[in-house]
Design a protein around this motif. Structure first.
Motif, PDB file in Angstrom:
ATOM      1  N   VAL A  96       0.861  -1.183   0.172  1.00  0.00           N
ATOM      2  CA  VAL A  96      -0.060   0.147  -0.129  1.00  0.00           C
ATOM      3  C   VAL A  96       0.885   1.199  -0.374  1.00  0.00           C
ATOM      4  CG1 VAL A  96      -1.852  -0.848   1.447  1.00  0.00           C
ATOM      5  CG2 VAL A  96      -0.282   0.008   2.601  1.00  0.00           C
ATOM      6  N   ASP A  97      -0.103   2.274  -0.331  1.00  0.00           N
ATOM      7  CA  ASP A  97       1.126   3.769  -0.639  1.00  0.00           C
ATOM      8  C   ASP A  97       0.911   4.066   1.045  1.00  0.00           C
ATOM      9  OD1 ASP A  97       2.158   6.268  -0.664  1.00  0.00           O
ATOM     10  OD2 ASP A  97       0.395   6.381  -2.354  1.00  0.00           O
ATOM     11  N   TYR A  98       2.144   4.177   1.430  1.00  0.00           N
ATOM     12  CA  TYR A  98       1.929   4.637   3.534  1.00  0.00           C
ATOM     13  C   TYR A  98       1.313   6.125   3.287  1.00  0.00           C
ATOM     14  CZ  TYR A  98       1.843   0.324   5.741  1.00  0.00           C
ATOM     15  OH  TYR A  98       1.243  -0.908   5.953  1.00  0.00           O
ATOM     16  N   GLU A  99       2.380   6.659   2.026  1.00  0.00           N
ATOM     17  CA  GLU A  99       2.852   8.298   1.720  1.00  0.00           C
ATOM     18  C   GLU A  99       0.816   8.906   2.199  1.00  0.00           C
ATOM     19  OE1 GLU A  99       5.338   9.980   1.923  1.00  0.00           O
ATOM     20  OE2 GLU A  99       6.990   8.811   1.333  1.00  0.00           O
ATOM     21  N   ARG A 100       0.489   8.348   0.829  1.00  0.00           N
ATOM     22  CA  ARG A 100      -1.067   8.602   0.878  1.00  0.00           C
ATOM     23  C   ARG A 100      -2.828   8.180   1.335  1.00  0.00           C
ATOM     24  NH1 ARG A 100      -1.875   7.929  -4.556  1.00  0.00           N
ATOM     25  NH2 ARG A 100      -2.922   9.616  -4.583  1.00  0.00           N
ATOM     26  N   PRO A 101      -2.011   7.899   2.926  1.00  0.00           N
ATOM     27  CA  PRO A 101      -3.743   7.298   3.578  1.00  0.00           C
ATOM     28  C   PRO A 101      -5.405   6.814   2.920  1.00  0.00           C
ATOM     29  CG  PRO A 101      -2.320   9.118   4.722  1.00  0.00           C
ATOM     30  CD  PRO A 101      -1.738   8.848   3.611  1.00  0.00           C
ATOM     31  N   ASP A 102      -5.451   8.099   2.307  1.00  0.00           N
ATOM     32  CA  ASP A 102      -6.450   8.457   2.313  1.00  0.00           C
ATOM     33  C   ASP A 102      -7.022   7.982   0.513  1.00  0.00           C
ATOM     34  OD1 ASP A 102      -7.875   9.408   4.433  1.00  0.00           O
ATOM     35  OD2 ASP A 102      -6.292  11.354   3.827  1.00  0.00           O
ATOM     36  N   SER A 103      -5.583   7.138   0.185  1.00  0.00           N
ATOM     37  CA  SER A 103      -5.506   6.634  -1.149  1.00  0.00           C
ATOM     38  C   SER A 103      -6.824   5.695  -0.965  1.00  0.00           C
ATOM     39  CB  SER A 103      -4.381   6.880  -1.512  1.00  0.00           C
ATOM     40  OG  SER A 103      -3.974   5.843  -1.180  1.00  0.00           O
ATOM     41  N   ASP A 104      -7.736   5.385  -2.271  1.00  0.00           N
ATOM     42  CA  ASP A 104      -8.586   4.140  -2.393  1.00  0.00           C
ATOM     43  C   ASP A 104      -7.940   3.612  -3.900  1.00  0.00           C
ATOM     44  OD1 ASP A 104      -9.932   5.669  -4.051  1.00  0.00           O
ATOM     45  OD2 ASP A 104     -11.671   6.293  -2.812  1.00  0.00           O
ATOM     46  N   GLU A 105      -7.158   3.625  -4.654  1.00  0.00           N
ATOM     47  CA  GLU A 105      -6.940   2.967  -5.507  1.00  0.00           C
ATOM     48  C   GLU A 105      -6.132   2.128  -4.842  1.00  0.00           C
ATOM     49  OE1 GLU A 105      -3.792   4.650  -7.241  1.00  0.00           O
ATOM     50  OE2 GLU A 105      -3.707   5.222  -5.514  1.00  0.00           O
ATOM     51  N   ALA A 106      -6.391   0.863  -4.454  1.00  0.00           N
ATOM     52  CA  ALA A 106      -5.091  -0.466  -4.505  1.00  0.00           C
ATOM     53  C   ALA A 106      -5.397  -1.023  -6.423  1.00  0.00           C
ATOM     54  CB  ALA A 106      -5.901  -1.053  -3.925  1.00  0.00           C
ATOM     55  N   LYS A 107      -4.217  -1.784  -6.205  1.00  0.00           N
ATOM     56  CA  LYS A 107      -4.007  -1.578  -7.942  1.00  0.00           C
ATOM     57  C   LYS A 107      -3.672  -3.085  -7.495  1.00  0.00           C
ATOM     58  CE  LYS A 107      -0.459   0.876  -8.511  1.00  0.00           C
ATOM     59  NZ  LYS A 107       1.158   1.432  -7.705  1.00  0.00           N
ATOM     60  N   ALA A 151       9.119   0.596  14.890  1.00  0.00           N
ATOM     61  CA  ALA A 151      10.475   0.020  15.628  1.00  0.00           C
ATOM     62  C   ALA A 151      11.220  -1.602  15.154  1.00  0.00           C
ATOM     63  CB  ALA A 151      10.357   0.117  16.875  1.00  0.00           C
ATOM     64  N   LEU A 152      10.410  -2.202  14.642  1.00  0.00           N
ATOM     65  CA  LEU A 152      10.342  -3.097  14.507  1.00  0.00           C
ATOM     66  C   LEU A 152      11.463  -3.434  12.298  1.00  0.00           C
ATOM     67  CD1 LEU A 152      10.867  -6.456  14.787  1.00  0.00           C
ATOM     68  CD2 LEU A 152       7.861  -6.321  13.618  1.00  0.00           C
ATOM     69  N   TYR A 153      10.846  -1.968  11.817  1.00  0.00           N
ATOM     70  CA  TYR A 153      11.393  -2.881  10.187  1.00  0.00           C
ATOM     71  C   TYR A 153      11.410  -0.850   9.522  1.00  0.00           C
ATOM     72  CZ  TYR A 153       6.934  -5.643   9.917  1.00  0.00           C
ATOM     73  OH  TYR A 153       6.005  -6.160  10.336  1.00  0.00           O
ATOM     74  N   GLN A 154      11.798  -0.303  10.632  1.00  0.00           N
ATOM     75  CA  GLN A 154      11.868   1.689   9.707  1.00  0.00           C
ATOM     76  C   GLN A 154      10.774   1.876   9.146  1.00  0.00           C
ATOM     77  OE1 GLN A 154      14.538  -1.431   8.741  1.00  0.00           O
ATOM     78  NE2 GLN A 154      14.931  -0.886  11.340  1.00  0.00           N
ATOM     79  N   ALA A 155       9.292   1.001   9.486  1.00  0.00           N
ATOM     80  CA  ALA A 155       7.914   1.295   8.606  1.00  0.00           C
ATOM     81  C   ALA A 155       7.595   3.475   8.583  1.00  0.00           C
ATOM     82  CB  ALA A 155       7.353   0.816   9.097  1.00  0.00           C
ATOM     83  N   TYR A 156       7.275   3.874   8.139  1.00  0.00           N
ATOM     84  CA  TYR A 156       6.825   4.662   7.455  1.00  0.00           C
ATOM     85  C   TYR A 156       5.388   4.730   7.490  1.00  0.00           C
ATOM     86  CZ  TYR A 156       5.223   9.518   5.671  1.00  0.00           C
ATOM     87  OH  TYR A 156       4.265  10.460   6.183  1.00  0.00           O
TER      88      TYR A 156
END
Ligand code: PLP
Length: 378
Positions: free
Chosen positions: A226-237, A300-305
């Motif tokens: 998923v695009d973690y920069e755009r939480p409101d995007s609803d266009e999963a591919k 903390a676990l995998y430097q996730a954004y």
């Protein structure tokens, strides 16, 4: 929901937007139906009953990796025939549980597991539908902690072990061979990786065809990112994702299954927290939240954004930079570094977005902290 109402609640808590989830499930259903593909929701990404029930409303099955997830799925209303069970270390009790509920398929991950499952099934006078999880040795190009399809990963059996696996299956009539299973990793955003997977899957399918062994179903796992920069995007591919398999696989009559998790639940959940303290260091300003790695461990676990928003100051300009951290006595307890936010104050409501997948399910009581509640809105 109004900020004022959220401010009245005890924080931290998880907020799930069921409308967002429903829309997402609707587009997944449309794309999967278009290709005639079956989806089993990966319960590990979020095991809340409300979420499981909503997923069930759209006609999807579930993919479990523990006895606990299996029981939770049954509680949510799934029947054994809708459950697949993967996992590199299923205990004897977990195998018995799966047998008792005559689940759709055990995705077996080692030669020894095949033998143990056959022995338990014999003892219980039952039989088990099984698929072999095969290591495709495809690099998922994601974080190494969530890469699962390489030779050195612990998951699945090696291609070279296939003859021995089939010998075990053929000599144990309790094992009912159904197909093969692959899963190469999670949060995959470079979709060309799935093309590489198809090349490997075609080679494995060919191996079975040469031996006239019928594959009923082919399970291609999950992993769509998923695009973690755009939480409101609803266009999963979904269209693009399924289209790759449709174009690239050399299929006969095999039924195709997927086990998607993150892409279904990530964007519908936010971790809601309050600023406990603001603090200025020599070079860094800190926002200290009442949520920490105990509620959401992914950074903390995998430097996730995760995108971080201040909902109390949402109209102000994001002119400040803060390290947004939790209250736990670990330096890894942070949610974001140098995060651009409006000037923030004690008591402000902070949302950590796209936390619906691998968020609450990984929460812990470390430091003997209380578990927060979840709030579901429509
Ligand atoms: N299937 C298996 C076997 C998995 O291990 C996982 C996650 O690691 C999934 C499916 C779900 O992956 P994702 O949430 O990335 O779709």
């Amino acid at each position: 929901m109004k900020i004022r109402e959220l401010l009245e609640r005890k924080t931290p808590f998880y907020l799930y937007d069921m409308t967002v989830l429903g829309k997402n499930l609707g587009s997944l259903k449309k794309a999967a139906d278009h290709y005639g593909y079956k989806v089993h929701y990966a319960v590990k990404s979020n095991a809340r009953l409300e979420i499981l029930r909503k997923v069930k409303d759209y006609g999807f099955g579930v993919d479990c990796v523990s006895g606990g997830e299996l029981l939770q799925s049954l509680k949510a209303g799934y029947t054994g025939s809708e459950i697949v069970f993967a996992g590199v270390g299923k205990s004897d009790d977990e195998l018995r549980l799966g047998l008792k509920h005559d689940i759709f398929c055990f995705n077996c991950e080692s030669l020894q597991e095949l033998e143990v499952l056959a022995e338990i099934a014999r003892h219980e006078s039952r039989s088990a539908r099984i698929a072999l999880r095969i290591k495709p040795n495809v690099d998922a190009r994601t974080h190494h902690y969530i890469t699962t399809g390489l030779e050195e990963n612990k998951f699945g059996i090696d291609f070279t072990e296939l003859p021995e696996a089939m010998r075990i299956i053929e000599s144990n009539p309790e094992l009912n061979f159904q197909g093969i299973h692959f899963h190469i990793g999670s949060q995959i955003t470079d979709l060309s990786v799935f093309r590489n997977l198809c090349t490997k899957v075609n080679q494995v399918l060919e191996w079975f065809r040469e031996r006239s062994i019928k594959i009923e179903h082919l399970n291609l796992g999950g992993g769509l990112g998923v695009d973690y920069e755009r939480p409101d995007s609803d266009e999963a591919k979904y269209e693009e994702f399924f289209g790759i398999f449709n174009d690239q696989l050399n299929l006969r009559a095999e039924q195709i299954h997927f086990e998607l998790g993150r892409v279904i639940t990530a964007h519908c959940g936010s971790l809601i927290s309050k600023v406990l303290y603001t603090k200025s260091g020599i070079h860094t300003d800190f926002l200290i939240l009442d949520a920490g790695m105990t509620e959401l461990i992914r950074p903390a676990l995998y430097q996730a954004y995760h995108k971080i928003e201040n909902w109390s100051q949402s109209k102000a300009q994001s002119e400040y930079k803060y390290d947004v951290v939790g209250p736990i006595c670990e330096s890894s307890d942070y949610f974001g570094k140098a995060v651009r936010l409006p000037e923030s104050k004690r008591g402000d409501l902070i949302a950590i977005r796209s936390a619906g997948a691998y968020g609450e399910v990984m929460a812990s009581n470390y430091n003997l902290r209380e578990r927060g509640e979840a709030l579901f809105i429509n």
